[in-house]
Design an enzyme around this catalytic site. Structure first.
Site, PDB file in Angstrom:
ATOM      1  NE  ARG A 189      61.661  74.646  38.899  1.00  6.96           N
ATOM      2  CZ  ARG A 189      61.379  73.395  39.187  1.00  6.96           C
ATOM      3  NH1 ARG A 189      61.652  72.436  38.302  1.00  6.96           N
ATOM      4  NH2 ARG A 189      60.839  73.064  40.344  1.00  6.96           N
ATOM      5  CD  GLU A 225      58.097  67.635  40.054  1.00  6.23           C
ATOM      6  OE1 GLU A 225      57.691  67.520  41.211  1.00  6.23           O
ATOM      7  OE2 GLU A 225      59.259  67.989  39.800  1.00  6.23           O
ATOM      8  CB  SER A 238      64.108  73.223  41.432  1.00  2.97           C
ATOM      9  OG  SER A 238      64.820  72.082  41.006  1.00  2.97           O
ATOM     10  CB  SER A 239      65.346  69.152  45.101  1.00  2.00           C
ATOM     11  OG  SER A 239      64.309  69.286  46.033  1.00  2.00           O
ATOM     12  CB  THR A 273      64.915  64.827  37.561  1.00  2.00           C
ATOM     13  OG1 THR A 273      63.730  65.412  38.091  1.00  2.00           O
ATOM     14  CG2 THR A 273      65.937  65.918  37.335  1.00  2.00           C
ATOM     15  N   GLY A 328      66.110  62.894  41.214  1.00  2.00           N
ATOM     16  CA  GLY A 328      65.669  62.238  42.436  1.00  2.00           C
ATOM     17  C   GLY A 328      64.732  63.027  43.321  1.00  2.00           C
ATOM     18  N   GLY A 329      63.991  64.012  42.784  1.00  2.00           N
ATOM     19  CA  GLY A 329      63.058  64.759  43.609  1.00  2.00           C
ATOM     20  C   GLY A 329      63.759  65.486  44.735  1.00  2.00           C
ATOM     21  CB  THR A 355      63.086  67.860  35.866  1.00  2.00           C
ATOM     22  OG1 THR A 355      62.081  67.080  36.485  1.00  2.00           O
ATOM     23  CG2 THR A 355      62.732  69.333  35.978  1.00  2.00           C
TER      24      THR A 355
END
Length: 589
Positions: A111, A426, A470-471, A406, A492-493, A424
């Site tokens: 990340r 973003e 993060s999702s 992503t 997909g956010g 990703t």
């Protein structure tokens, strides 16, 4: 009608568990029990990702005897070229790795991080006000220190079998000789709404690359990227460190720092970036062990919370109560999202009760908070439930959105090892900033732009050296004998959580195949409304059913899921690739 849509396929059967056979140790340990050895893996391999050219690169690696991690690096390096709107070497990722021989499950956290000079006022403008999202997105302040290439290096160091330099061959060749622009990339570039709000067609480096002569690249056009070929060649020859020092690092710092709200990223920030190797968070639901990444990822805590809540909600339902199970899935999401939004952040910098959020004792109490359709879901308090030590008022309530730029890669290799990696930049095309042939992320907008809510600092506020929440939910599933059963994940956010949990519930309880679960209409139950993908086959009846129950249903189309799923069956591997994107899932013998 809903009965036919929800359970269109036959019930899922567990994969048969082959008996283990004892082996002798040399010399034998006195009085020690025989060592159990797993039977040889005979199901072949599979690569599922967002572009056939990337999948082909991964298949070559597996066919040559490479590890799933080797294949993931090859796949993603190609995606960096052909799918720049979604991910790239200027971004970051979470990778979950399963080693079949040892049974170990490892998370490699690549990340992005804030520069050391960042603080909670990262997204305040010159007037001391919080920036709007569009300003923050296109500013240099949104650029996090990229972690993707460092993740490549650490994962290869830990698990790789193939020669490092060979893993970039396809990406370098396509960069030098040209790749055919896909319809999806062309469509995104031609989107007038996107062009109006991003700087991709204005920046002097990105405009001629993506908009030659002022026109967006057309589907089928041949596009070379000699700068990226040079960058990847340097990385392949000198290792991951080549990205974090020298000309590549200098170009990143210069690009990120440009403009009125430029980043304060330094060469030292790049040189000091570190991948974190973490333990996966695993829970048990529906008789399966579900493992995903820990904070700052939401995967491990939130997927297990949703599945655990869902299991409790269906306990008293008849097996064929399709409507009841659909409602349970919606309500489990609403609770899981509420807790995640409040508590999940970078656990290296703030307190995150990640395992408490899916502790069975907490879920048994939390399920009683099942919100009525007209209610706004609020977070629970696992500290009060489990320890009589309330946590909830430690942080301000936060509903930060993360955006859908992503990609996801699922791989099983010919040894039975597996990788689930979500990567990703973003938002679409990241920050629109270019360095040496690749785009820089805008990952720091995953922080709460306003660090204060209700007079308190939120858990996901930006701070020096911090990783944004993060999702991303790269997930692995194991059956009750401990054997790998499923690999799943999606872009997909913030909807990633819903997309991935849909495949888990679909495969593990609704009896769907991998492809059926991927294609099933997306249902996103975060906050007071429920998004239903009514444009997908079977979506309209689902939306109507939930509306009749009183939910505030938002009809959605053009979902950004990019699910890639592999399910281990008795006779081999079954793959699913999201029809909403351009991916494929292909076997390797």
């Amino acid at each position: 009608m809903i009965r036919q849509i929800l359970f269109a396929s036959t019930c899922l059967s567990l994969a048969a568990c082959a008996a283990s056979t004892p082996t002798e140790t040399t010399p034998p340990v006195a009085d020690a029990p025989p060592v159990a050895e797993k039977p040889a893996w005979t199901k072949g391999g599979m690569v599922a990702a967002a572009d056939p050219r990337a999948v082909a690169a991964g298949m070559k690696v597996l066919e040559a005897g490479g590890h799933a991690v080797d294949a993931a690096i090859a796949v993603h390096s190609v995606l960096s070229l052909v799918e720049p709107q979604s991910s790239g070497i200027g971004g970051g990722a979470f990778m979950v790795v399963y080693e079949r021989e040892s049974g170990d499950i490892t998370v490699v956290d690549g990340r992005e991080t804030t520069p050391a000079g960042s603080s909670t006022d990262l997204f305040y403008d010159k007037d001391g006000k919080v920036m709007d999202f569009l300003t923050a997105w296109q500013s240099g302040r949104s650029v996090g220190v990229p972690g993707q290439v460092a993740l490549y290096g650490k994962a290869h160091e830990l698990f790789g079998k193939a020669e490092w330099s060979s893993l970039f061959a396809d990406a370098i060749e396509l960069s030098e000789n040209g790749f055919e622009v896909s319809p999806r990339l062309a469509e995104v570039l031609a989107n007038e709404r996107l062009r109006a709000i991003v700087n991709l067609d204005d920046n002097p480096d990105t405009a001629p690359y993506f908009y030659p002569n002022g026109e967006p690249l057309a589907a089928g056009a041949l596009r070379t990227n000699p700068e990226l070929a040079e960058t990847l060649t340097l990385i392949s020859e000198e290792g991951a460190d080549a990205f974090y020092e020298g000309p590549i690092a200098e170009a990143i710092v210069k690009s990120a720092g440009a403009g009125e709200y430029g980043s304060d990223m330094t060469l030292e920030d790049l040189a000091n970036y570190e991948v974190v190797v973490r333990e996966a968070l695993c829970g048990v639901a529906l008789s399966y062990k579900i493992c995903s990444a820990p904070p700052p990822s939401s995967g491990g805590s939130t997927q297990n919370a949703i599945l655990g809540l869902y299991e409790l909600m269906i306990e008293d339902l008849a097996p064929d109560d399709r409507e009841g199970k659909l409602r349970a899935f919606v309500d489990a999401q609403r609770i899981g999202y509420a807790d995640r939004d409040h508590y999940v952040a970078d656990a290296d910098q703030v307190f995150v009760p990640a395992q408490d959020l899916y502790d069975p004792a907490y879920l048994k109490v939390r399920v009683e908070d099942r919100f009525e359709p007209g209610e706004v879901p609020t977070p629970g308090d696992p500290g009060a439930v489990l320890r009589n030590e309330p946590y909830i008022d430690m942080w301000g309530h936060d509903m930060t959105d993360d955006k859908p730029g992503t990609t996801h890669i699922s791989i099983v290799d010919t040894y039975g090892n597996a990788v689930s990696m979500t990567a990703t930049v973003e938002s679409a095309f990241g920050s629109s900033r270019w360095a040496k042939g690749f785009l820089l992320n805008n990952e720091l907008t995953d922080f709460s732009l306003d660090p204060m809510k209700n007079g308190k600092l939120v858990a996901n506020a930006p701070e020096s050296g911090k990783r944004p929440r993060s999702s991303m939910s790269p997930s692995l599933v194991f059956d009750d004998s401990g054997e790998l059963y499923m690999v799943t994940g999606s872009p997909g956010g913030n909807s990633i959580i819903a997309y991935v949990s849909k495949t888990l519930v679909g495969v593990l309880d609704w009896g769907m195949s991998a492809q059926e679960a991927v294609a099933y209409p997306n249902i996103i139950a975060r906050g007071e409304s429920v998004g239903v993908e009514t444009s997908a086959d079977g979506g309209e009846p689902i939306g109507a059913f939930l509306k009749d129950l009183g939910y505030d249903v938002k009809e959605r189309s053009g979902e950004n899921s990019g699910l890639h799923v592999i399910v281990v069956k008795e006779d081999g591997l079954e793959g699913g690739a999201d029809p909403r994107r351009e991916g494929v899932a292909l076997p390797v013998k």
